[in-house]
Design a protein around this motif. Sequence first.
Motif, PDB file in Angstrom:
ATOM      1  N   ARG A 106     -25.266  -5.576 -33.523  1.00 48.07           N
ATOM      2  CA  ARG A 106     -26.467  -6.421 -33.275  1.00 48.07           C
ATOM      3  C   ARG A 106     -27.445  -6.598 -34.344  1.00 48.07           C
ATOM      4  O   ARG A 106     -27.888  -7.664 -34.878  1.00 48.07           O
ATOM      5  N   LYS A 145     -32.454  -3.999 -27.364  1.00 43.58           N
ATOM      6  CA  LYS A 145     -31.021  -3.938 -27.134  1.00 43.58           C
ATOM      7  C   LYS A 145     -30.247  -2.969 -27.967  1.00 43.58           C
ATOM      8  O   LYS A 145     -30.688  -3.023 -29.305  1.00 43.58           O
ATOM      9  N   GLY A 150     -22.848  -3.217 -26.287  1.00 36.99           N
ATOM     10  CA  GLY A 150     -23.311  -3.761 -25.066  1.00 36.99           C
ATOM     11  C   GLY A 150     -22.611  -5.134 -24.907  1.00 36.99           C
ATOM     12  O   GLY A 150     -22.192  -5.937 -25.742  1.00 36.99           O
ATOM     13  N   TYR A 151     -22.424  -5.484 -23.479  1.00 39.31           N
ATOM     14  CA  TYR A 151     -21.917  -6.880 -22.842  1.00 39.31           C
ATOM     15  C   TYR A 151     -22.400  -7.093 -21.588  1.00 39.31           C
ATOM     16  O   TYR A 151     -22.803  -6.076 -21.035  1.00 39.31           O
ATOM     17  N   GLY A 153     -25.166  -8.044 -20.741  1.00 32.71           N
ATOM     18  CA  GLY A 153     -26.407  -7.833 -20.183  1.00 32.71           C
ATOM     19  C   GLY A 153     -26.527  -6.319 -20.181  1.00 32.71           C
ATOM     20  O   GLY A 153     -27.681  -5.608 -20.087  1.00 32.71           O
ATOM     21  N   GLN A 156     -29.331  -3.229 -22.522  1.00 31.61           N
ATOM     22  CA  GLN A 156     -30.713  -4.068 -22.634  1.00 31.61           C
ATOM     23  C   GLN A 156     -31.592  -3.676 -21.914  1.00 31.61           C
ATOM     24  O   GLN A 156     -31.595  -3.440 -20.767  1.00 31.61           O
ATOM     25  N   GLU A 180     -35.954  -7.775 -29.601  1.00 26.33           N
ATOM     26  CA  GLU A 180     -35.914  -9.175 -29.697  1.00 26.33           C
ATOM     27  C   GLU A 180     -36.955  -9.842 -28.911  1.00 26.33           C
ATOM     28  O   GLU A 180     -37.169  -9.335 -27.691  1.00 26.33           O
ATOM     29  N   GLN A 181     -37.820 -10.664 -29.619  1.00 26.06           N
ATOM     30  CA  GLN A 181     -39.026 -11.260 -28.617  1.00 26.06           C
ATOM     31  C   GLN A 181     -38.281 -12.274 -27.630  1.00 26.06           C
ATOM     32  O   GLN A 181     -37.314 -12.684 -27.788  1.00 26.06           O
ATOM     33  N   LEU A 183     -37.872 -14.944 -25.166  1.00 30.07           N
ATOM     34  CA  LEU A 183     -37.890 -16.159 -25.429  1.00 30.07           C
ATOM     35  C   LEU A 183     -38.153 -17.008 -24.335  1.00 30.07           C
ATOM     36  O   LEU A 183     -37.206 -16.683 -23.224  1.00 30.07           O
ATOM     37  N   LEU A 185     -36.698 -19.823 -22.223  1.00 29.88           N
ATOM     38  CA  LEU A 185     -35.529 -20.837 -22.501  1.00 29.88           C
ATOM     39  C   LEU A 185     -35.556 -22.035 -21.559  1.00 29.88           C
ATOM     40  O   LEU A 185     -36.080 -21.782 -20.429  1.00 29.88           O
ATOM     41  N   PHE A 255     -29.887 -20.651 -27.905  1.00 27.24           N
ATOM     42  CA  PHE A 255     -30.926 -20.765 -27.062  1.00 27.24           C
ATOM     43  C   PHE A 255     -31.434 -22.165 -27.399  1.00 27.24           C
ATOM     44  O   PHE A 255     -32.025 -22.348 -28.568  1.00 27.24           O
ATOM     45  N   ASN A 265     -28.572 -17.005 -30.708  1.00 27.52           N
ATOM     46  CA  ASN A 265     -28.737 -15.704 -29.863  1.00 27.52           C
ATOM     47  C   ASN A 265     -27.771 -14.751 -30.525  1.00 27.52           C
ATOM     48  O   ASN A 265     -27.943 -13.709 -30.871  1.00 27.52           O
ATOM     49  N   GLU A 266     -26.539 -14.961 -30.060  1.00 27.13           N
ATOM     50  CA  GLU A 266     -25.478 -14.069 -31.015  1.00 27.13           C
ATOM     51  C   GLU A 266     -24.172 -14.631 -30.947  1.00 27.13           C
ATOM     52  O   GLU A 266     -23.701 -15.851 -30.579  1.00 27.13           O
TER      53      GLU A 266
HETATM   54  N1  LIG Z   1     -34.541 -12.806 -26.486  1.00 30.57           N
HETATM   55  C1  LIG Z   1     -34.097 -13.102 -25.466  1.00 30.57           C
HETATM   56  N2  LIG Z   1     -34.993 -13.886 -24.526  1.00 30.57           N
HETATM   57  C2  LIG Z   1     -34.728 -14.473 -23.617  1.00 30.57           C
HETATM   58  N3  LIG Z   1     -33.246 -14.295 -22.743  1.00 30.57           N
HETATM   59  C3  LIG Z   1     -32.480 -13.402 -23.464  1.00 30.57           C
HETATM   60  C4  LIG Z   1     -32.837 -12.852 -24.779  1.00 30.57           C
HETATM   61  N4  LIG Z   1     -31.669 -12.068 -25.212  1.00 30.57           N
HETATM   62  C5  LIG Z   1     -30.819 -12.036 -24.285  1.00 30.57           C
HETATM   63  N5  LIG Z   1     -31.400 -12.875 -23.278  1.00 30.57           N
HETATM   64  C6  LIG Z   1     -30.729 -13.355 -21.999  1.00 30.57           C
HETATM   65  O1  LIG Z   1     -29.752 -12.345 -21.538  1.00 30.57           O
HETATM   66  C7  LIG Z   1     -28.525 -12.612 -21.920  1.00 30.57           C
HETATM   67  C8  LIG Z   1     -27.361 -11.673 -22.371  1.00 30.57           C
HETATM   68  O2  LIG Z   1     -28.139 -11.209 -23.748  1.00 30.57           O
HETATM   69  P1  LIG Z   1     -27.178 -11.275 -25.034  1.00 30.57           P
HETATM   70  O3  LIG Z   1     -28.009 -10.678 -26.307  1.00 30.57           O
HETATM   71  O4  LIG Z   1     -26.348 -12.590 -25.109  1.00 30.57           O
HETATM   72  O5  LIG Z   1     -26.194 -10.141 -24.670  1.00 30.57           O
HETATM   73  P2  LIG Z   1     -24.588  -9.974 -24.226  1.00 30.57           P
HETATM   74  O6  LIG Z   1     -23.871  -9.337 -25.225  1.00 30.57           O
HETATM   75  O7  LIG Z   1     -24.868  -9.079 -22.973  1.00 30.57           O
HETATM   76  O8  LIG Z   1     -24.033 -11.352 -23.984  1.00 30.57           O
HETATM   77  C9  LIG Z   1     -28.511 -13.975 -22.384  1.00 30.57           C
HETATM   78  O9  LIG Z   1     -27.684 -14.929 -22.601  1.00 30.57           O
HETATM   79  C10 LIG Z   1     -29.823 -14.457 -22.036  1.00 30.57           C
HETATM   80  O10 LIG Z   1     -29.656 -15.109 -20.863  1.00 30.57           O
END
Ligand SMILES: Nc1ncnc2c1ncn2[C@@H]1O[C@H](COP(=O)(O)OP(=O)(O)O)[C@@H](O)[C@H]1O
Length: 378
Positions: A106, A145, A150-151, A153, A156, A180-181, A183, A185, A255, A265-266
């Motif tokens: 990440r 994170k 990780g996957y 969620g 985290q 990560e801040q 956000l 959404l 996002f 996001n990723e």
């Molecule tokens: N910085 C963030 N602000 C708000 N929600 C977040 C943030 N990062 C992750 N999330 C929420 O958590 C979910 C899973 O995070 P993510 O980083 O996509 O990891 P994973 O690899 O588990 O999918 C996101 O789809 C979103 O709903």
Amino acid sequence: MSVIVPGGTIGILGGGQLGRMTGMAARSLGYDVQVLDPDPDCPARAVASRTITARFDDADAAADLARDCDVVTLEIEQIGRPALEAVSGMAPLRPRAEAIFTVQDRIRQRSWLDTHGFPVGGYRAVMTADECADAVSVLGPSICKSPMGGYDGRGQRRVRTPDEAREAHESLGGGRVIVEQFLDLDLELSVLVARREDGAFAVYPPSVNHHVHGVLDWAICPGGLAAPLVQHAQQVAHAIADTMGIVGLLAVELFLTKDGRLLVNELAPRPHNTYHHSERGHSTSQFEQLVRAVCGLPLGEVASVVPAAIANLLGDLWVEGARPHFAEALTIPDVRLHLYGKASARPGRKMGHLSAIAPSAQEALDKVLEARRLLSPD
Ligand SMILES: Nc1ncnc2c1ncn2[C@@H]1O[C@H](COP(=O)(O)OP(=O)(O)O)[C@@H](O)[C@H]1O
Ligand SMILES: [Mg+2]
């Protein structure tokens, strides 16, 4: 560009549901399929002519897979670098090792996006609990994170204060962490890009995605987004795939914030849970598209043919020996059941999904949610 025509053999690193469904598409096109996975009973075993049981960091096993294959792709990015390189020495690895290496961590991924000018939310990479606390005092409420593995969620922690950040750093095992801040959404979306070695590409219309506790719950396409947003999201996703030189698929999770910013996001360099509706709503599913892209075949059409939705089925439906009411769920017209063939159901584990098509995405979503309600044992 080397073209691998039907009759050839495709190797897949990872034998989970994504490997299984890719394997099914490859078989439909007349390819042979071999997989490598640590679990001898992995979902893809059912469609593979050979399943190598080995860890994802086993370079010898990866070379063994590649030796028999015309091309190797992957369904999980957590493959050790020596294993990726061992594959590359034997057969074309698509996407290439460097891109997978960038995405699989990440912190590496986020700084790559940032340095290449792609829009991301506020973040800091930290090493120590003090740095983690500092980051939260600057960024405000955040998510800490783990950089690897990780996957859904997992790995985290949501934190509001510097003290919580210290605890989160420790509970994540210490060491490298990305802060990560958090956000605000408006919605979450994803864009899937297919790209061939010669740069030919196809960008699917965005999927709109709903998560519960960090796990995808449902996804729809089209997502009812304004045309300029669709275009912007597709441009960003294609630019990332192009800059990274992806050969195969790249899923870009995005996002849309309440204040109207579109942020990455990723990334995932493989098929993606949010595009399972492509098997219903598009003339080319993501799995067939992956096969076409890595084999150098013409890419398939990606325009939405009919609105489609999917809802995930988690292991919770099976707890305490419960048997989901599959037959009842299938009474809903246009609903299909997709099970991944996983022997053991654990809460939160992705066991399958339901898909539907309808005149509108909302109606397709209503169908899969109603089918899932009927399926529930209680
Ligand atoms: N910085 C963030 N602000 C708000 N929600 C977040 C943030 N990062 C992750 N999330 C929420 O958590 C979910 C899973 O995070 P993510 O980083 O996509 O990891 P994973 O690899 O588990 O999918 C996101 O789809 C979103 O709903
Ligand atoms: Mg995600």
